[in-house]
Write an enzyme that holds these catalytic residues in place. Sequence first.
Site, mmCIF file in Angstrom:
data_model
loop_
_atom_site.group_PDB
_atom_site.id
_atom_site.type_symbol
_atom_site.label_atom_id
_atom_site.label_comp_id
_atom_site.label_asym_id
_atom_site.label_seq_id
_atom_site.Cartn_x
_atom_site.Cartn_y
_atom_site.Cartn_z
ATOM 1 N N LYS A 154 -4.782 4.582 9.008
ATOM 2 C CA LYS A 154 -5.373 5.069 7.760
ATOM 3 C C LYS A 154 -6.229 6.295 8.054
ATOM 4 O O LYS A 154 -7.281 6.194 8.694
ATOM 5 C CB LYS A 154 -6.269 4.000 7.130
ATOM 6 C CG LYS A 154 -5.502 2.813 6.583
ATOM 7 C CD LYS A 154 -6.453 1.950 5.743
ATOM 8 C CE LYS A 154 -5.793 0.671 5.265
ATOM 9 N NZ LYS A 154 -6.687 -0.075 4.375
ATOM 10 N N SER B 17 -12.850 -3.491 -0.109
ATOM 11 C CA SER B 17 -13.083 -2.952 1.234
ATOM 12 C C SER B 17 -14.547 -2.603 1.419
ATOM 13 O O SER B 17 -15.134 -1.906 0.589
ATOM 14 C CB SER B 17 -12.271 -1.670 1.454
ATOM 15 O OG SER B 17 -10.907 -1.961 1.562
ATOM 16 N N ARG C 84 0.854 -1.180 0.000
ATOM 17 C CA ARG C 84 0.000 0.000 0.000
ATOM 18 C C ARG C 84 0.886 1.224 0.000
ATOM 19 O O ARG C 84 1.688 1.420 0.922
ATOM 20 C CB ARG C 84 -0.894 -0.029 1.242
ATOM 21 C CG ARG C 84 -1.933 1.051 1.306
ATOM 22 C CD ARG C 84 -2.880 0.783 2.478
ATOM 23 N NE ARG C 84 -3.973 1.724 2.477
ATOM 24 C CZ ARG C 84 -3.918 2.933 3.031
ATOM 25 N NH1 ARG C 84 -2.822 3.331 3.640
ATOM 26 N NH2 ARG C 84 -4.968 3.739 2.969
#
Lengths: 208, 208
Positions: B137, B108, B39
Amino acid sequence: MPVDYSVYLVTDRGILGGRDLFKAVEDAIKGGASLLQLREKDISSRAFYDLAVKMKDLANSYDVPLIINDRLDIALAVDADGLHIGQDDIPLRIAREIMGPDKIIGYSVSNPEQALFGEKNGADYLGAGPVYATGSKADAGLPIGPGTLKTIKDSVSIPVVAIGGVGITNISEVKKTGVDGISVISAILGKLDIVEAAKNITGLWKDI
Amino acid sequence: MPVDYSVYLVTDRGILGGRDLFKAVEDAIKGGASLLQLREKDISSRAFYDLAVKMKDLANSYDVPLIINDRLDIALAVDADGLHIGQDDIPLRIAREIMGPDKIIGYSVSNPEQALFGEKNGADYLGAGPVYATGSKADAGLPIGPGTLKTIKDSVSIPVVAIGGVGITNISEVKKTGVDGISVISAILGKLDIVEAAKNITGLWKDI
Ligand code: NI
């Protein structure tokens, strides 16, 4: 169908000062922009995708090809006409493998070595520059000038588009280098009357 | 080969405080991480590509699949094992069309409607959360809690991985929901001894 690289509009929402992107692009196309590159930074993939879907409809309704900047995934996802990549993007040869032989791939270069590399590795055209200083791209690097632009053009046989700071005051100098077109942001999108600005640029390019 | 979703490591260079990303990931795999998601935000496509090439070599040398977050182009360019997309990424159905049937696609979700949408539109697994509050996040949204996590798990037949704030203190509660694994960033990468942290998490997950 051969691509008309003469007046290649690159989008920049920042320069529009809140004016509608699609209206601005449509005006530029009405004024003569022959090719369109959608360039976005710092937005989500979904936002980029949504813009690209709408932009493809608009561009293709005027028979203007849509090129996506940097993001091969967005280009694939909207079945754009092509992709433009630079030195900081995914490798050219890999982009060509994934896009296949029929899509337009452009490659940003600032010297003859990069130009030859681009021609050898699958680019359909080169964006060469920045020719002049420009405020539009923070990461653009030092101007290469019309001399190096001509050297680049002379070193390859694929089309070369001049990028960076090109506008009405220097368009004649640029055309003398023999390039196939000019890539324009602020000289069109930075003007209040975008149709008029595009007509002026297009007219100058054709008449010189 | 069925995918082992049990301890799914998501990378975050920010949390490493300058420690080497590849060493950290290798340590996490040695400690038992079964799946790896790369990521990255705010780096050039080329930098992401270069990281992904190296990460694929590392992950695959341990027989751990490599999933790329968000960027379908990077996943294609490095021939990663899969792609993880969220609500802000390109549409799931289009990602599946481009990736083909054999690549792993994760999606997600934070509620059962999104979960059913994901299952219907080609996701191989769901990342459900954030289950708990998390600092990892910034764009993660409000915690859904273990109750909604269980509702999501019960509403679909594809694997569900719990995402967000999962660590040693709540792993038992999470496992009781019946999910197939936990997605972990800080509970492994945020620790000084990453091998040890991964062993603890993996051991807890298996023993509970
Ligand atoms: Ni780029």
